[in-house]
Design an enzyme around this catalytic site. Structure first.
Site, mmCIF file in Angstrom:
data_model
loop_
_atom_site.group_PDB
_atom_site.id
_atom_site.type_symbol
_atom_site.label_atom_id
_atom_site.label_comp_id
_atom_site.label_asym_id
_atom_site.label_seq_id
_atom_site.Cartn_x
_atom_site.Cartn_y
_atom_site.Cartn_z
ATOM 1 N N THR A 1 11.911 33.967 -20.221
ATOM 2 C CA THR A 1 11.083 34.362 -21.353
ATOM 3 C C THR A 1 11.970 35.031 -22.372
ATOM 4 O O THR A 1 12.923 35.693 -21.984
ATOM 5 C CB THR A 1 10.050 35.392 -20.838
ATOM 6 O OG1 THR A 1 9.161 34.722 -19.964
ATOM 7 C CG2 THR A 1 9.280 36.064 -21.949
ATOM 8 N N ARG B 1 -2.946 29.452 -15.316
ATOM 9 C CA ARG B 1 -2.161 30.607 -14.863
ATOM 10 C C ARG B 1 -1.564 31.360 -16.072
ATOM 11 O O ARG B 1 -1.032 30.757 -16.995
ATOM 12 C CB ARG B 1 -1.038 30.139 -13.940
ATOM 13 C CG ARG B 1 -0.153 31.264 -13.402
ATOM 14 C CD ARG B 1 1.081 31.487 -14.245
ATOM 15 N NE ARG B 1 2.009 32.450 -13.667
ATOM 16 C CZ ARG B 1 3.070 32.940 -14.305
ATOM 17 N NH1 ARG B 1 3.327 32.555 -15.526
ATOM 18 N NH2 ARG B 1 3.862 33.806 -13.721
HETATM 19 N N1 ASP Z 1 7.734 36.095 -16.957
HETATM 20 C C1 ASP Z 1 7.374 34.742 -17.221
HETATM 21 C C2 ASP Z 1 6.100 34.398 -16.495
HETATM 22 O O1 ASP Z 1 5.881 34.877 -15.398
HETATM 23 C C3 ASP Z 1 8.415 33.739 -16.841
HETATM 24 C C4 ASP Z 1 9.846 34.150 -17.053
HETATM 25 O O2 ASP Z 1 10.201 35.096 -17.695
HETATM 26 O O3 ASP Z 1 10.714 33.507 -16.536
HETATM 27 O O4 ASP Z 1 5.345 33.607 -17.004
#
Ligand code: ASP
Length: 322
Positions: free
Chosen positions: A182, A210
């Site tokens: 992210t 989700r």
């Molecule tokens: N934190 C994000 C999620 O759980 C994914 C990520 O940062 O890799 O959707």
């Protein structure tokens, strides 16, 4: 001496030694300055570049973080954010994003489809509605009513990767591999105001509907203009369980430096999930009110980018628990 007085003296002595420890540590903490922008992973560098244009012209941290994260959101080659993001297991690209300013104003979109810049829809939710969160079709309807264009976000490359995944259809988040990442960005502007933004396509091949930590204020992002700001990346379910970013900011309020605060939060995840924590990645990134910053992750491999007058847009490796 009565026992209450003895206890008070003992506590005062303990506090004094704690304070002197803290001030010792303060000397070893790299000093920060305004303006500063920090963001998660290697793609944070390109995002910082855009944010720095705003900050160096004495612009607002809020504009800096929004324009900064536009870069990976609009890049079809980044398969974890915005356009070209990996889809859910039904082949739909659903985006999560949130934004927060120095006055605790915040906005967020969950499971938004067809819009390249969910961060700007989140900002509109913050500025144009009485709400904090809009989700799914409602968020899309709001975006279209506010002039955002409906687009196909599934690129031929991510469609191909999804079809290959479907053959086995095993859902297993692997640390630091492309099925998650992210962009979380935190900025301190020349007026010493903080803001943050967080945007993602979420875990690749997630269940339909989700939502992870990234668009949840207090989990994926939190800003308190008196203290500092924090953001997170990695397996969102584990971050939500500890209200991660809010926890990091509160730990800074108690006197911990940004890196210490991130470390304590990561250790909370280890305590909650000793076995699972060995196999997944979670990383926190924090920026203090004076521009000091730090990060900490479960696994090695979490990187972040820093840009300030002292640090010319540089990628650092976060220390890790394992
Ligand atoms: N934190 C994000 C999620 O759980 C994914 C990520 O940062 O890799 O959707």
């Amino acid at each position: 001496m009565d026992s209450t007085r003895r206890r008070f003296i003992k506590t005062t002595a303990a506090l004094a030694s704690l304070l002197s420890l803290k001030s010792l540590a303060a000397r070893s903490q790299p000093a920060g300055s305004a303006p500063t922008v920090i963001s998660t992973w290697d793609f944070g560098k390109g995002a910082n570049e855009a944010a720095w244009k705003v900050l160096s012209a004495k612009g607002r941290a809020l504009d800096a973080v929004e324009q900064g994260v536009w870069v990976p959101e609009g890049d079809p080659k980044e398969t974890t954010v915005g356009l070209g993001g990996a889809p859910d297991r039904e082949g739909r690209v659903t985006l999560d994003a949130c934004i927060m300013d120095e006055n605790a104003n915040c906005g967020s979109v969950l499971c938004l489809e067809h819009i390249v810049h969910p961060i700007s829809v989140a900002r509109k939710v913050m500025e144009k509605t009485p709400h904090v969160i809009l989700a799914g079709d409602g968020a899309l309807q709001f975006a279209l009513a506010n002039g955002f264009k409906k687009e196909n976000l599934l690129t031929p490359e991510s469609e191909k990767a999804w079809k290959a995944w479907l053959k086995e259809a095993k859902y297993k988040p692997v640390a630091n591999i492309e099925n998650h990442d992210t962009i979380g960005m935190l900025a301190l502007d020349a007026s010493s105001n903080l803001s943050g933004a967080c945007t993602t396509s979420g875990m690749a091949y997630k269940m339909r509907g989700r939502v992870g930590d990234s668009p949840i204020i207090g989990a994926g992002l939190f800003v308190d203009n008196e203290v500092g700001a924090a953001t997170s990346t990695g397996v969102g379910e584990e971050v939500i369980r500890i209200c991660g970013s809010h926890l990091v900011v509160e730990l800074m309020r108690q006197g911990n430096f940004p890196q210490e605060a991130c470390e304590i939060a990561v250790k909370r995840i280890v305590k909650n999930q000793p076995k699972k924590s060995k196999e997944i990645q979670v990383g926190f990134l924090a920026l203090g009110k004076n521009g000091e910053y730090g990060a900490y992750a479960l696994q090695p491999g979490f990187t972040y980018a820093v840009y300030s007058n002292e640090v010319p847009n540089t990628i650092f490796k976060a220390p890790s628990y394992y």
